[in-house]
Design a protein around this motif. Structure first.
Motif, PDB file in Angstrom:
ATOM      1  N   GLY A 205       0.451  -1.074   0.393  1.00  0.00           N
ATOM      2  CA  GLY A 205       0.228   0.114  -0.006  1.00  0.00           C
ATOM      3  C   GLY A 205       1.111   1.011  -0.089  1.00  0.00           C
ATOM      4  N   ARG A 208      -1.454   7.887   2.139  1.00  0.00           N
ATOM      5  CA  ARG A 208      -1.816   8.817   2.064  1.00  0.00           C
ATOM      6  C   ARG A 208      -1.242  10.105   1.105  1.00  0.00           C
ATOM      7  N   ASP A 253      -6.523   4.288  -5.140  1.00  0.00           N
ATOM      8  CA  ASP A 253      -6.743   3.609  -4.079  1.00  0.00           C
ATOM      9  C   ASP A 253      -5.774   3.372  -2.808  1.00  0.00           C
ATOM     10  N   SER A 254      -5.582   3.195  -1.857  1.00  0.00           N
ATOM     11  CA  SER A 254      -4.870   2.459  -1.006  1.00  0.00           C
ATOM     12  C   SER A 254      -4.487   2.676   0.190  1.00  0.00           C
ATOM     13  N   GLN A 255      -4.753   1.348   0.261  1.00  0.00           N
ATOM     14  CA  GLN A 255      -4.650   1.531   1.645  1.00  0.00           C
ATOM     15  C   GLN A 255      -3.707   0.684   2.500  1.00  0.00           C
ATOM     16  N   LYS A 258      -2.498  -3.039   2.859  1.00  0.00           N
ATOM     17  CA  LYS A 258      -3.957  -4.044   2.570  1.00  0.00           C
ATOM     18  C   LYS A 258      -3.122  -4.202   1.219  1.00  0.00           C
ATOM     19  N   SER A 260      -3.017  -1.545  -2.931  1.00  0.00           N
ATOM     20  CA  SER A 260      -3.171  -0.522  -3.852  1.00  0.00           C
ATOM     21  C   SER A 260      -3.724  -1.071  -5.069  1.00  0.00           C
TER      22      SER A 260
END
Ligand code: ADP
Length: 273
Positions: A205, A208, A253-255, A258, A260
């Motif tokens: 990930g 932000r 979108d990425s966490q 977890k 991307s």
């Protein structure tokens, strides 16, 4: 440029012209600065592998002259560094070619299903070395987009290549292509709707705060890690320029921890309706 600003005592019809001139000068200055930064960055990126090469050649001709075991080892490093320079030069050339054409919209119809299958074939082996599987999920009857197939293949290649680099070993990479129900605000109006290509990994990930800068040339979240993985730092800059030439949009979108998802939106071709 030196721009001096003086308060206008008698506002007249030329005010807005003065303002526009200032804007243009500022924009030119910014462009110039960006160009200078780019040349400095590119030179620095090339200098590093080049110095390594020079260093090893000198060692091979001197202290390690009669050491066959060192020859093997050093040649391998030199080979790796040469490949690195070659990737960098190829990416620089791609970027400049795309930039030259950026304001000419592409012609021709591109079949995303064919493009994605062929990119998957070129990256399957690389993914397999990390025990990763590239899973294609392409909607039946996906309409063609107006576009350049080679450039769109490069977009898919760069995104899937990143997923293999930054994805966790043993996890799948999902590549989806379908009609888009909704598009990001940045997507220009497309009379025939949009399709999306999404590349999802289950990797480390991206924090932000880095996301807005990912498509800048040579921007990397972790420089050393990108280099170790053979990255040039230009892949997403290339993606951005190609997508913008195709009047599309890119969203990320990425966490952290977890994974991307990189999604490219492209306008459906006129003849496809
Ligand atoms: P690089 O050659 O370094 O991979 P890119 O322009 O392709 O250059 O990507 C820029 C940076 O964005 C990478 O260095 C990495 O930090 C981050 N990045 C790109 N794709 C992913 C991904 N799928 N997962 C995590 N980080 C990513």
């Amino acid at each position: 440029f030196a721009v001096s600003v003086e308060p206008l005592r008698e506002p007249g019809p030329d005010d807005s012209r003065a303002l526009i001139l200032m804007h243009e000068l500022t924009a030119m200055k910014r462009t110039e600065q960006m160009r200078a930064d780019f040349v400095a960055n590119a030179s620095h990126e090339l200098r590093t592998p080049l110095s390594t090469l020079v260093g090893f050649i000198e060692t091979l001709r001197g202290p390690a002259k009669d050491d066959p075991e060192a020859h093997e080892r050093f040649l391998e490093i030199m080979h790796e560094q040469s490949l690195r320079m070659s990737r960098l030069v190829n990416d620089l050339l791609s970027l400049s070619r795309i930039e030259l054409n950026e304001h000419t919209p592409p012609r021709g119809l591109a079949d995303l299903s064919r493009i994605l299958s062929s990119v998957k074939a070129t990256l399957d082996m690389q993914a397999a070395t990390k025990d990763m599987d590239i899973q294609l999920d392409i909607e039946d009857g996906l309409p063609p987009v107006t576009g350049d197939e080679d450039e769109l293949a490069q977009v898919a290649q760069n995104l899937i290549d990143n997923a293999t680099k930054y994805g966790r070993p043993g996890t799948p990479i999902r590549v989806t292509a379908r009609r888009a129900d909704s598009v990001p605000a940045a997507f220009p109006k497309a009379p025939h709707g949009a399709v999306l290509i999404r590349v999802q990994d289950q990797g480390e990930g991206i924090p932000r705060e880095h996301i807005p800068r990912l498509t800048e040339r040579f921007y990397r979240v972790d420089k050393a890690r990108s280099r170790d993985l053979g990255g040039t730092g230009l892949g997403l800059a290339i993606v951005k320029h190609i997508v913008s030439r195709h009047r599309g949009a890119l969203s990320v979108d990425s966490q952290v921890g977890k994974g991307s998802a990189f999604t490219v939106y492209l306008p459906v071709a006129a003849s496809a309706g």
